[in-house]
Each structure stands twice: as structure tokens, then as C-alpha cells.
Design a protein around this motif. Structure first.
Motif, PDB file in Angstrom:
ATOM      1  N   PHE A   1       6.534   5.208  14.404  1.00 16.26           N
ATOM      2  CA  PHE A   1       5.115   4.998  14.111  1.00 16.26           C
ATOM      3  C   PHE A   1       4.557   4.022  15.144  1.00 16.26           C
ATOM      4  O   PHE A   1       5.202   3.023  15.473  1.00 16.26           O
ATOM      5  N   ILE A   2       3.354   4.308  15.641  1.00 17.42           N
ATOM      6  CA  ILE A   2       2.724   3.432  16.628  1.00 17.42           C
ATOM      7  C   ILE A   2       1.510   2.750  16.016  1.00 17.42           C
ATOM      8  O   ILE A   2       0.615   3.401  15.475  1.00 17.42           O
ATOM      9  N   LEU A   3       1.484   1.429  16.126  1.00 12.94           N
ATOM     10  CA  LEU A   3       0.315   0.642  15.744  1.00 12.94           C
ATOM     11  C   LEU A   3      -0.341   0.110  17.012  1.00 12.94           C
ATOM     12  O   LEU A   3       0.331  -0.121  18.020  1.00 12.94           O
ATOM     13  N   THR A   4      -1.647  -0.078  16.983  1.00  8.46           N
ATOM     14  CA  THR A   4      -2.357  -0.665  18.119  1.00  8.46           C
ATOM     15  C   THR A   4      -3.324  -1.717  17.601  1.00  8.46           C
ATOM     16  O   THR A   4      -3.453  -1.926  16.385  1.00  8.46           O
TER      17      THR A   4
ATOM     18  N   LEU B   1       5.527  12.588   4.332  1.00  9.93           N
ATOM     19  CA  LEU B   1       4.455  11.714   4.819  1.00  9.93           C
ATOM     20  C   LEU B   1       3.280  12.542   5.332  1.00  9.93           C
ATOM     21  O   LEU B   1       2.110  12.235   5.055  1.00  9.93           O
ATOM     22  N   SER B   2       3.579  13.588   6.091  1.00 10.40           N
ATOM     23  CA  SER B   2       2.521  14.443   6.635  1.00 10.40           C
ATOM     24  C   SER B   2       1.710  15.093   5.524  1.00 10.40           C
ATOM     25  O   SER B   2       0.478  15.212   5.622  1.00 10.40           O
TER      26      SER B   2
ATOM     27  N   GLU C   1      -4.280  -3.332   6.805  1.00  9.83           N
ATOM     28  CA  GLU C   1      -4.391  -2.289   5.784  1.00  9.83           C
ATOM     29  C   GLU C   1      -3.648  -1.013   6.194  1.00  9.83           C
ATOM     30  O   GLU C   1      -3.180  -0.258   5.341  1.00  9.83           O
ATOM     31  N   SER C   2      -3.558  -0.764   7.511  1.00  8.84           N
ATOM     32  CA  SER C   2      -2.807   0.404   7.987  1.00  8.84           C
ATOM     33  C   SER C   2      -1.338   0.275   7.610  1.00  8.84           C
ATOM     34  O   SER C   2      -0.686   1.246   7.214  1.00  8.84           O
ATOM     35  N   VAL C   3      -0.824  -0.943   7.732  1.00 13.90           N
ATOM     36  CA  VAL C   3       0.577  -1.196   7.397  1.00 13.90           C
ATOM     37  C   VAL C   3       0.779  -1.062   5.884  1.00 13.90           C
ATOM     38  O   VAL C   3       1.783  -0.511   5.423  1.00 13.90           O
ATOM     39  N   SER C   4      -0.187  -1.548   5.125  1.00 11.35           N
ATOM     40  CA  SER C   4      -0.098  -1.422   3.664  1.00 11.35           C
ATOM     41  C   SER C   4      -0.094   0.040   3.241  1.00 11.35           C
ATOM     42  O   SER C   4       0.656   0.437   2.338  1.00 11.35           O
ATOM     43  N   ALA C   5      -0.916   0.849   3.909  1.00 12.61           N
ATOM     44  CA  ALA C   5      -0.967   2.284   3.593  1.00 12.61           C
ATOM     45  C   ALA C   5       0.355   2.963   3.949  1.00 12.61           C
ATOM     46  O   ALA C   5       0.837   3.835   3.209  1.00 12.61           O
ATOM     47  N   LEU C   6       0.954   2.557   5.076  1.00  6.79           N
ATOM     48  CA  LEU C   6       2.257   3.110   5.463  1.00  6.79           C
ATOM     49  C   LEU C   6       3.326   2.719   4.448  1.00  6.79           C
ATOM     50  O   LEU C   6       4.155   3.540   4.061  1.00  6.79           O
ATOM     51  N   ARG C   7       3.293   1.473   3.989  1.00  7.94           N
ATOM     52  CA  ARG C   7       4.261   1.012   2.991  1.00  7.94           C
ATOM     53  C   ARG C   7       4.182   1.866   1.725  1.00  7.94           C
ATOM     54  O   ARG C   7       5.205   2.338   1.215  1.00  7.94           O
ATOM     55  N   ALA C   8       2.985   2.072   1.249  1.00  4.71           N
ATOM     56  CA  ALA C   8       2.807   2.868   0.029  1.00  4.71           C
ATOM     57  C   ALA C   8       3.281   4.305   0.226  1.00  4.71           C
ATOM     58  O   ALA C   8       3.948   4.877  -0.647  1.00  4.71           O
TER      59      ALA C   8
END
Length: 338
Positions: free
Chosen positions: A312-315, A295-296, A321-328
Motif C-alpha cells: 500500500f502506498i501513502l503520500t 479489500l478490493s 483517516e486513510s490509515v484508519s480506513a485501511l485498518r478497518a
């Protein structure tokens, strides 16, 4: 008027800077110290702290620019008490007892993702116990039974200190747990962790008498610097104010649906804080370290990696879109390490 606006006013007035800091405004015009005519900033900081206390429904608030570590150590030093603490507590808790010269007894299971329970606390109480220090939420997004612990402490005459460093955002959305700030005797929150606030910023909230709160503030002074950054203080003021606005709750609402979707695809822990995504790599059958490295390499950086988990921290600053990018990234990374 916000503390940031007061800084701007002071900066406009302060044309010839024959005082610290040494950069004389070249690094940041708003990086100011106390002005020698006494016009800035003590009363403005006090006003901002009152606003923060009202937002968190606590009696008092104290701004910190030494992180929650400063708040935790201050609370323990103030208590002058031996205490029961979570075995998985942050090092600042144990540092606090080293400084205070008092004893702490650990409870709970080493390495657990869960917080202390009333039963575990009760089983660790000794004759000289006068306080309880509970981490809630844990680093993994699980919350303690704060109401139950508060009631237990009241019955036993114990001081209830909550290390809520990772819960600064609690209470700002119906999707999030309630903050422990209104019910703990003393509670710290790291505004920099989950609010729009600069690194090192935190709040120490308390529900003590005015006289005892003043003593606690003196302990904060002992644990901190005599040259606090008013830029950091201003970011606490702005971060807390923004967190309480309706658009922040709306941001969390949009984020919630995206998080629920990704949890159907990957084995994230079912914790109390939906913004704290804890991936169970043992259930994926992959190495947490190897997956995190993948991932890094793709530019996706996590908060924490353990033998089993990636956190992973979301705020509210994130979008779906951040979640979509993490999924990919996860799909790609899992394919690489398998």
C-alpha cells in the motif's frame, strides 16, 4: 512564474486555434502545443527544470512525460556501457540494454525485497563493466547504501545510475530517507508515483558536466516524443514545488504517527520508507491474493500483490483517516478469509 501559469497566459492569447491538438481546447484549454511565434514554451520549461534541479540538489533536471521508463532507458543509452544491475530491476532497465546493445550482468537474489549491496556489486564486476544500475528504493521500501555505492563507483571509475522511481518524495520530511539525486551520476524519480503529479510524469536528474548533461538530454529526446504534453510538464513543476513546501512536511508528520500505530497491529515490514506499507501475509497466515480480493471488494485498492505481500502506498495527499480506513478494512478482510 510556474509553468501552469504560463500555460494559462498562452491559452488566453491563443483565441483561434488553427494548430494541434485536434480537440482545439475542448478537452482542456491548457493542452497546448508550441505556438508558432516562438513565445511558448521552451524557455519556460527550461526554467521549471532548473527549479526542480535546485529542489532535489542535483546539477540538472529533465522533465519526462514517458515515466521513469523513459529516464532509465535514456540513462543506459547515454552510458554506452556494460553494467552490473539488480536482478530484480524494472523491465525498463533490461529494455535499455537491449536498445543500447551493451551487456548487463545481474546481481542480488531473485525475488528479494532488498536492494543491491556493495559486496554484491563487487562480486559481479567483470572486465568490461563501466556502470552500475541500482534500484533504490525497492518496490518494498528498502533503500540501498547509496553513499557506499557512490564511493565504490568513484574508486572503480564506474558511472552510478540510480533507478529511484519510487523515491520522488524522499527528502521532503525528516521521517523519510534522503534522496539519492544529489550523489548519483544519474537518477530518475517518478513524480507521478508519490507526488501530486499526473500519471506518466517523471524527472531525470543528473550531476554530470553541462556538456555531458546536454548529451543525456539528447538521449531523452531519442527515447521520448517530439510532442510532449505541457500539461504533464506543468504538473511536474507544481508537484515538485508543492512537495518542497512546509505543509507537505507537516502532512508527513501527521501521517507518521498513524502509520506507527497500525504497524503495531499488523505484520508490516520494517522498511526504510514509512509511507510504503508492505503487509506480510505469510505472518498473518492468510492468502495475499484472497485478502487483496476482499479489500478490493470493499473499495480499498492496493498498489501490488505478490505471493507473500500486499503493498500500500501513502503520500502527503493522504490523511491519518486513510490509515484508519485501511485498518478497518484489514480487520474485516482478515475475518472474511480466515
Amino acid at each position: 512564474m510556474s509553468l501552469a501559469e504560463q500555460l494559462k497566459n498562452a491559452a488566453a492569447k491563443d483565441r483561434l486555434r488553427l494548430h494541434t491538438p485536434g480537440h482545439k481546447g475542448n478537452v482542456s484549454k491548457l493542452d497546448l502545443t508550441e505556438l508558432s511565434d516562438g513565445s511558448f514554451p521552451s524557455e519556460f520549461v527550461t526554467e521549471a527544470e532548473r527549479r526542480a534541479a535546485a529542489v532535489y540538489k542535483a546539477k540538472h533536471a529533465t522533465f519526462l512525460c514517458g515515466g521513469s521508463s523513459q529516464g532509465v532507458k535514456s540513462a543506459i543509452f547515454y552510458s554506452k556501457a556494460s553494467a552490473v544491475v539488480d536482478v530484480n530491476s524494472h523491465r525498463s532497465v533490461f529494455d535499455g540494454f537491449t536498445i543500447s546493445g551493451k551487456r548487463c550482468v545481474t546481481a542480488g537474489d531473485k525475488g528479494s525485497v532488498y536492494p543491491l549491496t556493495v559486496k554484491q556489486i563487487d562480486g559481479a564486476i567483470t572486465s568490461d563493466t563501466e556502470a552500475v544500475v541500482v534500484t533504490t528504493p525497492t518496490y518494498f521500501g528498502f533503500c540501498a547504501d547509496a553513499d557506499g555505492i557512490r564511493d565504490y563507483c568513484k574508486r572503480k571509475g564506474l558511472l552510478f545510475i540510480a533507478d529511484s522511481a519510487h523515491g520522488a518524495h524522499f527528502g521532503f520530511s525528516r521521517r523519510l530517507p534522503k534522496s539519492v539525486a544529489p550523489i548519483a551520476d544519474i537518477c530518475n524519480v517518478s513524480t507521478h508515483k508519490t507526488l501530486e503529479s499526473l500519471t506518466q510524469t517523471a524527472l531525470l536528474l543528473d550531476n554530470l558536466s553541462d556538456a555531458d548533461s546536454a548529451i543525456l538530454k539528447s538521449c531523452v529526446d531519442v527515447m521520448g516524443t517530439t510532442s510532449p504534453s505541457y500539461l504533464l510538464y506543468a504538473s511536474i513543476d507544481d508537484g515538485v514545488t508543492k512537495a518542497a513546501e512546509p505543509q507537505t512536511a507537516a502532512s508527513y508528520e501527521r501521517l507518521y504517527g498513524a502509520v506507527e500505530d497500525i504497524k503495531t497491529e499488523f505484520p508490516f515490514l520494517q522498511n526504510d520508507d514509512f509511507t510504503r506499507l508492505v503487509l506480510d501475509c505469510t505472518r498473518l497466515g492468510v492468502s495475499a491474493e484472497k485478502l487483496n480480493n476482499s479489500l478490493s471488494n470493499s473499495g480499498v485498492y492496493s498498489e501490488l500483490v505478490t505471493e507473500k505481500y500486499i503493498v500500500f502506498i501513502l503520500t502527503a495527499e493522504d490523511a491519518p483517516e486513510s490509515v484508519s480506513a485501511l485498518r478497518a478494512a484489514l480487520h474485516c478482510g482478515i475475518g472474511e478469509v480466515n
